[in-house]
Design an enzyme around this catalytic site. Structure first.
Site, PDB file in Angstrom:
ATOM      1  N   VAL A  39      -9.779  17.129  -2.978  1.00 33.46           N
ATOM      2  CA  VAL A  39     -10.621  18.234  -3.443  1.00 33.46           C
ATOM      3  C   VAL A  39     -10.262  19.527  -2.712  1.00 33.46           C
ATOM      4  CG1 VAL A  39     -12.985  19.123  -3.585  1.00 33.46           C
ATOM      5  CG2 VAL A  39     -12.552  16.693  -4.018  1.00 33.46           C
ATOM      6  N   ASP A  58      -7.164  20.343   9.262  1.00 31.01           N
ATOM      7  CA  ASP A  58      -7.111  18.971   8.753  1.00 31.01           C
ATOM      8  C   ASP A  58      -6.377  18.102   9.763  1.00 31.01           C
ATOM      9  OD1 ASP A  58      -6.452  16.626   7.003  1.00 31.01           O
ATOM     10  OD2 ASP A  58      -7.252  17.938   5.445  1.00 31.01           O
ATOM     11  N   GLY A 127     -21.793  24.888  14.709  1.00 30.37           N
ATOM     12  CA  GLY A 127     -21.719  25.721  15.917  1.00 30.37           C
ATOM     13  C   GLY A 127     -20.793  26.908  15.702  1.00 30.37           C
ATOM     14  N   ALA A 139     -19.904  19.695   2.235  1.00 22.23           N
ATOM     15  CA  ALA A 139     -19.657  18.754   1.128  1.00 22.23           C
ATOM     16  C   ALA A 139     -20.431  17.480   1.411  1.00 22.23           C
ATOM     17  CB  ALA A 139     -18.167  18.459   1.009  1.00 22.23           C
ATOM     18  N   TYR A 170     -20.717   6.128   5.984  1.00 18.85           N
ATOM     19  CA  TYR A 170     -20.510   7.303   5.127  1.00 18.85           C
ATOM     20  C   TYR A 170     -21.863   7.855   4.649  1.00 18.85           C
ATOM     21  CZ  TYR A 170     -18.486  10.049   1.259  1.00 18.85           C
ATOM     22  OH  TYR A 170     -18.109  11.054   0.399  1.00 18.85           O
ATOM     23  N   LYS A 174     -23.373  11.277   6.036  1.00 17.73           N
ATOM     24  CA  LYS A 174     -23.603  12.455   5.195  1.00 17.73           C
ATOM     25  C   LYS A 174     -25.082  12.865   5.223  1.00 17.73           C
ATOM     26  CE  LYS A 174     -19.487  13.269   3.330  1.00 17.73           C
ATOM     27  NZ  LYS A 174     -18.763  14.545   3.461  1.00 17.73           N
TER      28      LYS A 174
HETATM   29  P1  NAD Z   1      -9.836  13.212   0.831  1.00 20.02           P
HETATM   30  O1  NAD Z   1      -9.841  11.989   1.657  1.00 20.02           O
HETATM   31  O2  NAD Z   1      -8.731  13.401  -0.155  1.00 20.02           O
HETATM   32  O3  NAD Z   1      -9.923  14.517   1.718  1.00 20.02           O
HETATM   33  C1  NAD Z   1     -10.585  14.587   2.939  1.00 20.02           C
HETATM   34  C2  NAD Z   1      -9.761  15.420   3.889  1.00 20.02           C
HETATM   35  O4  NAD Z   1     -10.424  15.492   5.163  1.00 20.02           O
HETATM   36  C3  NAD Z   1      -8.383  14.822   4.147  1.00 20.02           C
HETATM   37  O5  NAD Z   1      -7.395  15.833   4.047  1.00 20.02           O
HETATM   38  C4  NAD Z   1      -8.488  14.271   5.566  1.00 20.02           C
HETATM   39  O6  NAD Z   1      -7.251  14.221   6.225  1.00 20.02           O
HETATM   40  C5  NAD Z   1      -9.480  15.235   6.185  1.00 20.02           C
HETATM   41  N1  NAD Z   1     -10.191  14.691   7.346  1.00 20.02           N
HETATM   42  C6  NAD Z   1     -10.837  13.505   7.450  1.00 20.02           C
HETATM   43  N2  NAD Z   1     -11.373  13.359   8.677  1.00 20.02           N
HETATM   44  C7  NAD Z   1     -11.067  14.491   9.368  1.00 20.02           C
HETATM   45  C8  NAD Z   1     -11.315  14.939  10.695  1.00 20.02           C
HETATM   46  N3  NAD Z   1     -11.998  14.195  11.571  1.00 20.02           N
HETATM   47  N4  NAD Z   1     -10.829  16.146  11.070  1.00 20.02           N
HETATM   48  C9  NAD Z   1     -10.122  16.910  10.201  1.00 20.02           C
HETATM   49  N5  NAD Z   1      -9.846  16.531   8.943  1.00 20.02           N
HETATM   50  C10 NAD Z   1     -10.315  15.337   8.527  1.00 20.02           C
HETATM   51  O7  NAD Z   1     -11.253  13.223   0.077  1.00 20.02           O
HETATM   52  P2  NAD Z   1     -11.803  14.179  -1.062  1.00 20.02           P
HETATM   53  O8  NAD Z   1     -12.054  13.343  -2.246  1.00 20.02           O
HETATM   54  O9  NAD Z   1     -10.968  15.383  -1.178  1.00 20.02           O
HETATM   55  O10 NAD Z   1     -13.228  14.579  -0.451  1.00 20.02           O
HETATM   56  C11 NAD Z   1     -13.469  15.840   0.134  1.00 20.02           C
HETATM   57  C12 NAD Z   1     -14.934  15.957   0.514  1.00 20.02           C
HETATM   58  O11 NAD Z   1     -15.760  15.815  -0.638  1.00 20.02           O
HETATM   59  C13 NAD Z   1     -15.390  14.894   1.511  1.00 20.02           C
HETATM   60  O12 NAD Z   1     -16.274  15.474   2.431  1.00 20.02           O
HETATM   61  C14 NAD Z   1     -16.117  13.895   0.647  1.00 20.02           C
HETATM   62  O13 NAD Z   1     -17.098  13.211   1.374  1.00 20.02           O
HETATM   63  C15 NAD Z   1     -16.710  14.787  -0.427  1.00 20.02           C
HETATM   64  N6  NAD Z   1     -16.937  14.023  -1.682  1.00 20.02           N
HETATM   65  C16 NAD Z   1     -15.904  13.681  -2.493  1.00 20.02           C
HETATM   66  C17 NAD Z   1     -16.160  12.937  -3.647  1.00 20.02           C
HETATM   67  C18 NAD Z   1     -15.056  12.532  -4.582  1.00 20.02           C
HETATM   68  O14 NAD Z   1     -15.315  11.824  -5.555  1.00 20.02           O
HETATM   69  N7  NAD Z   1     -13.833  12.936  -4.378  1.00 20.02           N
HETATM   70  C19 NAD Z   1     -17.470  12.555  -3.954  1.00 20.02           C
HETATM   71  C20 NAD Z   1     -18.487  12.912  -3.076  1.00 20.02           C
HETATM   72  C21 NAD Z   1     -18.224  13.660  -1.946  1.00 20.02           C
HETATM   73  N1  UDP Z   2     -18.423  25.143  18.596  1.00 12.92           N
HETATM   74  C1  UDP Z   2     -17.158  25.259  18.074  1.00 12.92           C
HETATM   75  N2  UDP Z   2     -16.688  26.506  17.793  1.00 12.92           N
HETATM   76  C2  UDP Z   2     -17.410  27.626  17.997  1.00 12.92           C
HETATM   77  C3  UDP Z   2     -18.715  27.489  18.528  1.00 12.92           C
HETATM   78  C4  UDP Z   2     -19.199  26.228  18.811  1.00 12.92           C
HETATM   79  O1  UDP Z   2     -16.460  24.284  17.843  1.00 12.92           O
HETATM   80  O2  UDP Z   2     -16.906  28.707  17.707  1.00 12.92           O
HETATM   81  C5  UDP Z   2     -18.938  23.807  18.899  1.00 12.92           C
HETATM   82  C6  UDP Z   2     -19.285  23.649  20.360  1.00 12.92           C
HETATM   83  O3  UDP Z   2     -18.282  22.872  20.966  1.00 12.92           O
HETATM   84  C7  UDP Z   2     -20.602  22.913  20.359  1.00 12.92           C
HETATM   85  C8  UDP Z   2     -21.008  22.795  18.914  1.00 12.92           C
HETATM   86  O4  UDP Z   2     -20.108  23.606  18.166  1.00 12.92           O
HETATM   87  O5  UDP Z   2     -20.445  21.624  20.870  1.00 12.92           O
HETATM   88  C9  UDP Z   2     -22.413  23.248  18.649  1.00 12.92           C
HETATM   89  O6  UDP Z   2     -22.525  24.580  19.014  1.00 12.92           O
HETATM   90  P1  UDP Z   2     -23.922  25.222  19.398  1.00 12.92           P
HETATM   91  O7  UDP Z   2     -23.673  26.649  19.714  1.00 12.92           O
HETATM   92  O8  UDP Z   2     -24.913  24.921  18.342  1.00 12.92           O
HETATM   93  O9  UDP Z   2     -24.391  24.359  20.626  1.00 12.92           O
HETATM   94  P2  UDP Z   2     -24.052  24.309  22.146  1.00 12.92           P
HETATM   95  O10 UDP Z   2     -22.788  25.089  22.396  1.00 12.92           O
HETATM   96  O11 UDP Z   2     -25.243  24.904  22.780  1.00 12.92           O
HETATM   97  O12 UDP Z   2     -23.898  22.866  22.390  1.00 12.92           O
END
Ligand code: NAD
Ligand code: UDP
Ligand code: UDP
Length: 343
Positions: A39, A58, A127, A139, A170, A174
């Site tokens: 998506v 990503d 944050g 999403a 999941y 969410k």
């Molecule tokens: P996808 O798996 O193709 O894409 C998800 C992307 O997120 C991937 O590029 C993956 O590498 C990245 N990702 C995952 N964990 C990550 C992390 N910890 N840090 C950074 N990147 C990370 O899935 P999609 O179908 O494109 O879904 C996209 C969003 O839409 C998701 O949040 C999903 O829950 C939501 N969604 C999709 C559908 C659907 O039918 N496709 C339905 C409901 C919700």
């Molecule tokens: N954070 C981040 N980027 C930013 C600001 C915050 O990744 O530019 C992260 C930060 O590491 C923190 C989280 O977002 O753990 C939540 O931020 P928030 O300001 O709500 O809380 P706090 O810093 O007080 O924990």
């Protein structure tokens, strides 16, 4: 070396799709987490073509560089290899937060990581949005309704989720993501949007995605058996990816801050869906029934009154047309896969 340098200077510049020109007042810098996924990459295309600056973060867990490679090197585009479980410090005005595995086999593969991504990851993104005073769209999913006992599902329905089942990482992930979003919105006075996305399909779905659309199309294209899990009487409603992308952008640009269902209300049983795909693809596949999966939601169909009323949005792409485009994509993928030197 000198020869190489000279040849680089003379290289034909890469050509990119034409993007609109936006002046500094209308051009936004936008972060798309999960932008290398199915998506996310279509959303990136839309935002880039509109002329915005787009940053993708990503970790390539289920996404691929190839989904966005046509933008790599473009002056409006940046791709960051980043896991959103870790903090992210960049400067943007809008955030689409899509990073999370989405297909059941993917999110069940490492359930703890799925929960971390949807809790710690969402906290980091909220944050970031708080620090920047940026608008943020999360999403979410129809899975927040679980195995629903209200049909079709309106946004006011609180859901029916098993908190310790195989899908919990999941579904509950969410649900917490939504709770976090509204807690931040209230406490920090932030602008938030929540999209509850229903089953979506289209080109760039992963070959090993494991979701029903990719499975059935690939099975039909290869004359393998089409595997229906359980009775096949369970239902889903499928939306084409371009409709979803339109809805996400409309939601971001709206003034509506409560959750909004984005999905296509045309509902089919999985048995019907198997027949539709088999007929469309042709071939000799047999449709077989295999064991059912645990906690499989039995019915799913969005009530999209909110999206129609507040976003003036409804899906446009007919299932047969969307499926044809998706079948074409998978045909190309199969060819590419067969001819890949890695196989
Ligand atoms: P996808 O798996 O193709 O894409 C998800 C992307 O997120 C991937 O590029 C993956 O590498 C990245 N990702 C995952 N964990 C990550 C992390 N910890 N840090 C950074 N990147 C990370 O899935 P999609 O179908 O494109 O879904 C996209 C969003 O839409 C998701 O949040 C999903 O829950 C939501 N969604 C999709 C559908 C659907 O039918 N496709 C339905 C409901 C919700
Ligand atoms: N954070 C981040 N980027 C930013 C600001 C915050 O990744 O530019 C992260 C930060 O590491 C923190 C989280 O977002 O753990 C939540 O931020 P928030 O300001 O709500 O809380 P706090 O810093 O007080 O924990
Ligand atoms: N399904 C199926 N065969 C498959 C893959 C999925 O019958 O090869 C069924 C699955 O049991 C569910 C529906 O199709 O009832 C949609 O599954 P998918 O994994 O695509 O998405 P979900 O809506 O369950 O997240």
């Amino acid at each position: 070396l000198e020869e190489k340098i000279i040849s680089l200077e003379g290289r034909v510049p890469k050509t990119y799709p034409d993007v609109q020109f936006l002046n500094y007042l209308t051009r936004k810098r936008i972060l798309v987490t999960g932008g290398a996924g199915f998506v996310g990459s279509h959303l990136v295309d839309k935002l880039m073509l509109q002329g915005h600056e787009v940053i993708v973060a990503d970790n390539f867990y289920t996404g691929r560089k190839s989904n966005v490679e046509h933008w790599v090197g473009h002056e409006n585009f940046e791709l960051i290899h980043h896991d959103i479980v870790n903090p992210l410090y960049i400067e943007v005005e809008e955030i689409y937060h899509l990073a999370s595995p989405a297909s059941p086999p993917h999110y069940m593969q490492n359930p703890v990581k799925t929960i971390k991504t949807n809790t710690l990851g969402t906290i980091n993104i909220l944050g970031l949005a708080r620090r920047l005073n940026a608008k943020v769209l999360i999403a979410s999913t129809s899975e927040v309704y679980g195995d629903p006992n209200i049909h079709p599902q309106p946004e006011t329905y609180w859901g029916h989720v098993n908190p310790i089942g195989p899908r919990a990482c999941y579904d509950e992930g969410k649900r917490v993501s939504e709770s976090l979003t509204y807690a931040y919105a209230k406490q920090e006075n932030m602008q938030v949007r929540v999209a509850r996305i229903f089953n979506t399909y289209g080109p760039r779905m992963h070959m090993n995605d494991g979701r029903v659309v990719s499975n059935f199309i690939l099975q039909a294209l290869q004359d393998d058996v089409i595997t229906v899990y359980g009775s096949g009487d369970q239902t889903r409603s499928f939306q084409y990816v371009s409709d979803l992308v339109e809805g996400l952008v409309a939601l971001m640009n709206s003034n509506y801050s409560l959750p909004v269902n984005l999905g296509n209300p045309v509902e089919h049983t999985i048995n019907e869906f198997a027949t539709i795909i088999k007929t469309l693809v042709g071939g000799h596949s047999k449709i077989v029934h295999v064991s059912e999966v645990e906690d499989d939601p039995q019915r799913r169909r969005p009530n999209i009154t909110r999206a129609k009323t507040f976003l003036n949005w409804e899906p446009k792409v007919d299932l047969n047309i969307g499926l044809q485009r998706t079948v074409e994509y998978f045909k190309q993928e199969l060819k590419r896969f067969k001819h890949s030197p890695r196989n």
